[in-house]
Design a protein around this motif. Structure first.
Motif, mmCIF file in Angstrom:
data_model
loop_
_atom_site.group_PDB
_atom_site.id
_atom_site.type_symbol
_atom_site.label_atom_id
_atom_site.label_comp_id
_atom_site.label_asym_id
_atom_site.label_seq_id
_atom_site.Cartn_x
_atom_site.Cartn_y
_atom_site.Cartn_z
ATOM 1 N N PHE A 117 0.952 -1.212 0.086
ATOM 2 C CA PHE A 117 0.196 -0.003 -0.044
ATOM 3 C C PHE A 117 0.881 1.232 0.198
ATOM 4 O O PHE A 117 0.395 2.353 0.059
ATOM 5 C CB PHE A 117 -0.992 0.101 1.265
ATOM 6 N N ALA A 118 2.122 1.155 -0.368
ATOM 7 C CA ALA A 118 3.058 2.228 -0.009
ATOM 8 C C ALA A 118 2.672 3.403 -1.404
ATOM 9 O O ALA A 118 2.809 4.480 -0.931
ATOM 10 C CB ALA A 118 4.342 1.899 -0.461
ATOM 11 N N GLY A 119 2.136 2.765 -2.509
ATOM 12 C CA GLY A 119 2.003 4.056 -3.629
ATOM 13 C C GLY A 119 0.731 4.385 -3.247
ATOM 14 O O GLY A 119 0.401 5.570 -3.602
ATOM 15 N N PRO A 130 -7.876 8.004 0.546
ATOM 16 C CA PRO A 130 -7.433 6.586 0.209
ATOM 17 C C PRO A 130 -8.540 5.622 -0.214
ATOM 18 O O PRO A 130 -8.113 4.911 -1.294
ATOM 19 C CB PRO A 130 -7.237 5.968 1.785
ATOM 20 N N ARG A 131 -9.719 5.741 0.082
ATOM 21 C CA ARG A 131 -10.958 5.239 -0.936
ATOM 22 C C ARG A 131 -10.705 5.501 -2.375
ATOM 23 O O ARG A 131 -10.954 4.577 -3.109
ATOM 24 C CB ARG A 131 -12.248 5.441 -0.201
ATOM 25 N N GLN A 132 -10.734 6.666 -2.511
ATOM 26 C CA GLN A 132 -10.427 7.079 -4.157
ATOM 27 C C GLN A 132 -9.436 6.491 -4.758
ATOM 28 O O GLN A 132 -9.523 6.040 -6.006
ATOM 29 C CB GLN A 132 -10.877 8.841 -4.192
ATOM 30 N N ALA A 133 -8.392 6.675 -3.997
ATOM 31 C CA ALA A 133 -7.075 6.154 -4.517
ATOM 32 C C ALA A 133 -7.001 4.668 -4.692
ATOM 33 O O ALA A 133 -6.559 4.235 -5.781
ATOM 34 C CB ALA A 133 -5.997 6.329 -3.669
ATOM 35 N N LEU A 134 -7.760 3.865 -3.930
ATOM 36 C CA LEU A 134 -7.965 2.414 -4.110
ATOM 37 C C LEU A 134 -8.793 2.169 -5.243
ATOM 38 O O LEU A 134 -8.787 0.936 -5.853
ATOM 39 C CB LEU A 134 -8.384 1.830 -2.747
ATOM 40 N N ARG A 135 -9.867 2.949 -5.389
ATOM 41 C CA ARG A 135 -10.705 2.754 -6.867
ATOM 42 C C ARG A 135 -9.844 2.944 -8.034
ATOM 43 O O ARG A 135 -10.047 2.039 -8.876
ATOM 44 C CB ARG A 135 -11.833 3.641 -6.603
ATOM 45 N N VAL A 139 -5.289 -2.404 -5.390
ATOM 46 C CA VAL A 139 -4.210 -3.430 -4.553
ATOM 47 C C VAL A 139 -4.844 -4.976 -4.420
ATOM 48 O O VAL A 139 -5.765 -4.924 -3.722
ATOM 49 C CB VAL A 139 -3.651 -2.766 -3.404
ATOM 50 N N ARG A 140 -4.386 -6.049 -4.811
ATOM 51 C CA ARG A 140 -4.706 -7.089 -4.912
ATOM 52 C C ARG A 140 -3.770 -8.059 -3.851
ATOM 53 O O ARG A 140 -2.658 -7.799 -3.795
ATOM 54 C CB ARG A 140 -4.623 -7.729 -6.221
ATOM 55 N N HIS A 141 -4.575 -8.820 -3.213
ATOM 56 C CA HIS A 141 -3.886 -9.801 -2.316
ATOM 57 C C HIS A 141 -2.710 -10.471 -3.077
ATOM 58 O O HIS A 141 -3.328 -11.237 -3.956
ATOM 59 C CB HIS A 141 -4.842 -10.593 -1.477
ATOM 60 N N PRO A 142 -1.671 -10.657 -2.640
ATOM 61 C CA PRO A 142 -0.577 -11.489 -3.407
ATOM 62 C C PRO A 142 -0.902 -12.965 -3.415
ATOM 63 O O PRO A 142 -0.231 -13.778 -4.327
ATOM 64 C CB PRO A 142 0.639 -11.024 -2.898
ATOM 65 N N ASN A 143 -1.521 -13.738 -2.300
ATOM 66 C CA ASN A 143 -1.470 -15.101 -2.352
ATOM 67 C C ASN A 143 -2.602 -15.567 -2.389
ATOM 68 O O ASN A 143 -2.890 -16.749 -2.562
ATOM 69 C CB ASN A 143 -0.791 -15.400 -0.800
ATOM 70 N N HIS A 151 -9.148 -7.610 -2.286
ATOM 71 C CA HIS A 151 -8.566 -6.346 -2.672
ATOM 72 C C HIS A 151 -8.448 -5.473 -1.437
ATOM 73 O O HIS A 151 -9.304 -5.692 -0.553
ATOM 74 C CB HIS A 151 -9.204 -5.852 -3.777
ATOM 75 N N GLY A 152 -7.658 -4.363 -1.366
ATOM 76 C CA GLY A 152 -7.502 -3.598 -0.425
ATOM 77 C C GLY A 152 -8.553 -2.638 -0.372
ATOM 78 O O GLY A 152 -8.897 -1.964 -1.379
ATOM 79 N N ILE A 153 -8.874 -2.421 0.885
ATOM 80 C CA ILE A 153 -9.785 -1.247 1.205
ATOM 81 C C ILE A 153 -9.409 -0.510 2.472
ATOM 82 O O ILE A 153 -8.606 -0.857 3.095
ATOM 83 C CB ILE A 153 -11.372 -1.735 1.383
#
Length: 227
Positions: A117-119, A130-135, A139-143, A151-153
């Motif tokens: 989530f650094a980016g 952050p909500r708009q940025a994630l839309r 960011v997807r879970h790698p595993n 996905h990240g929220i």
């Protein structure tokens, strides 16, 4: 559980067929706590909560490994300062059952996943959303299985979470835990409450009640009468 993660929390939302949403993918529970002089512990829900501004019972989502009684007692302690040692639990009563169209489970982001989530955090430094940025930049879970679309929220606790749909959850229940105490215990409201109150059981309808709680009152009063 097949492709569903075995270790998930009770955090998350379920969506009813009519589109309404409820907190807690494993259901929720509240404490109907009655004193010897027939007063009930009531919570005036904060505006930002579900059905905010109405009155209902202290309670909330049941977590993994908890019984409804465990969840109700934990949430009551967190929201009012009333501890389990101060009350006598009598029984659990399922007061609401609804079908689930979609369950959105949440997993906390681990420390070793924070770098993903650094980016997003850099974007947030510029526009603060952050909500708009994630839309815009998911960011997807790698595993986890890609078909889960984990996905990240950004939400609960002002932090990042992983969210995914869980098709194995098809029903949501609210359990009311009936308990008694001898006196009006000292109350310590948190940010989830506008106010806490010991209200006479025969005068509960004088408060603007959460509709679902109001509908359960005949059942709950009958249970109190049977003690």
């Amino acid at each position: 559980m097949g492709r569903i993660p075995e270790l998930y929390t009770g955090d998350g939302l379920v969506e009813d067929p009519d589109g309404s949403r409820r907190w807690g993918v494993l259901g929720a529970a509240g404490l109907f706590l009655v004193t010897d002089d027939q007063h009930v512990l009531m919570q005036h829900r904060a505006k930002w909560t579900n059905r905010g501004g109405t009155w209902a019972l202290p309670g909330g989502a049941i977590d993994v490994g908890e019984s409804p009684t465990d969840g109700a007692l934990r949430e009551t302690w967190e929201e009012t300062g009333v501890g389990a040692s101060s009350v006598k639990v009598h029984r659990e009563i399922v007061t609401s059952t609804v079908p689930v169209k979609t369950a959105y489970c949440r997993l906390p982001v681990r420390d070793d996943e924070r770098h993903l989530f650094a980016g997003i955090e850099k974007i947030v430094e510029r526009n603060g959303d952050p909500r708009q940025a994630l839309r815009e930049f998911p960011v997807r879970h790698p595993n986890l299985d890609a078909s889960l679309d984990a996905h990240g929220i950004f939400g609960l606790g002002g932090t990042f979470w992983w969210e995914y749909e869980n098709p194995e959850i098809t029903e949501w229940t609210y359990t009311t835990v009936l308990a008694t105490c001898t006196e009006h215990l000292e109350l310590h409201p948190t940010a989830e409450s506008l106010e806490l109150l010991w209200q006479p059981i025969e005068r509960l309808e004088e408060l603007p009640l959460m509709p679902e709680f109001k509908a359960s009152l005949p059942t709950l009063r009958a249970a109190v009468d049977s003690l």
